[in-house]
Every structure is written in C-alpha cells, then in structure tokens.
Design a protein around this motif. Structure first.
Motif, PDB file in Angstrom:
ATOM      1  N   GLN A 101      46.082 -27.107   4.545  1.00 34.52           N
ATOM      2  CA  GLN A 101      46.121 -28.408   3.877  1.00 34.52           C
ATOM      3  C   GLN A 101      47.083 -29.331   4.631  1.00 34.52           C
ATOM      4  O   GLN A 101      48.214 -29.540   4.223  1.00 34.52           O
ATOM      5  N   PRO A 102      46.627 -29.902   5.746  1.00 34.53           N
ATOM      6  CA  PRO A 102      47.527 -30.745   6.548  1.00 34.53           C
ATOM      7  C   PRO A 102      47.827 -32.070   5.855  1.00 34.53           C
ATOM      8  O   PRO A 102      47.098 -32.523   4.989  1.00 34.53           O
ATOM      9  N   TRP A 103      48.926 -32.670   6.277  1.00 38.28           N
ATOM     10  CA  TRP A 103      49.272 -34.006   5.811  1.00 38.28           C
ATOM     11  C   TRP A 103      48.456 -35.038   6.575  1.00 38.28           C
ATOM     12  O   TRP A 103      48.237 -34.898   7.766  1.00 38.28           O
ATOM     13  N   ALA A 104      48.040 -36.070   5.891  1.00 37.01           N
ATOM     14  CA  ALA A 104      47.413 -37.231   6.512  1.00 37.01           C
ATOM     15  C   ALA A 104      48.352 -38.409   6.245  1.00 37.01           C
ATOM     16  O   ALA A 104      48.665 -38.711   5.095  1.00 37.01           O
ATOM     17  N   THR A 105      48.818 -39.045   7.311  1.00 34.00           N
ATOM     18  CA  THR A 105      49.762 -40.154   7.191  1.00 34.00           C
ATOM     19  C   THR A 105      49.041 -41.466   7.498  1.00 34.00           C
ATOM     20  O   THR A 105      48.378 -41.583   8.521  1.00 34.00           O
TER      21      THR A 105
END
Length: 104
Positions: A44-48
């Motif tokens: 579950q990667p971060w999306a910035t």
C-alpha cells in the motif's frame, strides 16, 4: 578538499529566474497531501499530490516494476479511476479532498 573547492568558487551570484517563473505569492510546485493506495494486502504505497503552476495536479507513487520499485507520476483522473474500478470509495473521497473534483 571541499574547502579548496569553496575557495575557488566564483564570486558571481546565481542567476535569477526569469520573471515568468517567479511568483512571489505562490511556490512553483505545491505539495497538497498524500494518501495510501491499496494495491494488495501487503503493498500500500503512498501517493503524494503536487499542484503545478499550471493548476494541474499530479501524483507521485512508488510502484513495483520488473522486480524494482520505481517512482511513477500519475494523473488525478487515473488515480480516481483506479479507486472507482476497485470499489474503494474512501480512497476516491480522499483523492477528491486533496485534489478537488476538477478532474485534472
């Protein structure tokens, strides 16, 4: 060694940015926020989100590709489409809260 390089540095100041790139009221690129993108149970990667001077919002996400993790840039529209097609309504709401509903 670094102090020798500093001593040989030119006293010339850094060139100023052209007037069309300088905006005293806002930065060139503004960070808006970030959300977790559930790709799988364990990934579950971060999306910035970043707002460009043109008003466009882009998202940076670290995604797996060919056994390596690479930084990818995706549009709000694509991220929203992923959330809708995956049935992730809370993610879609979070995206809209950060980027707005402009669809850019």
């Amino acid at each position: 060694m670094s102090s020798l390089r500093a001593a040989r540095r030119s006293p010339e100041p850094v060139r100023a940015a052209p007037p069309e790139l300088v905006s005293p009221t806002r930065p060139l690129v503004r960070r808006l926020g970030k959300v977790r993108i559930p790709l799988s149970l364990t990934h579950q990667p971060w999306a910035t989100a970043y707002r460009l001077p043109s008003g466009q919002t882009l998202w940076c996400v670290r995604l797996p590709r060919d056994g390596q993790v690479v930084r990818s840039v995706v549009s709000t529209r694509l991220l929203r489409r992923y959330a809708r097609s995956s049935g992730l309504r809370p993610l879609e709401v979070a995206i809209d809260e950060i980027a707005g509903t402009d669809g850019v």
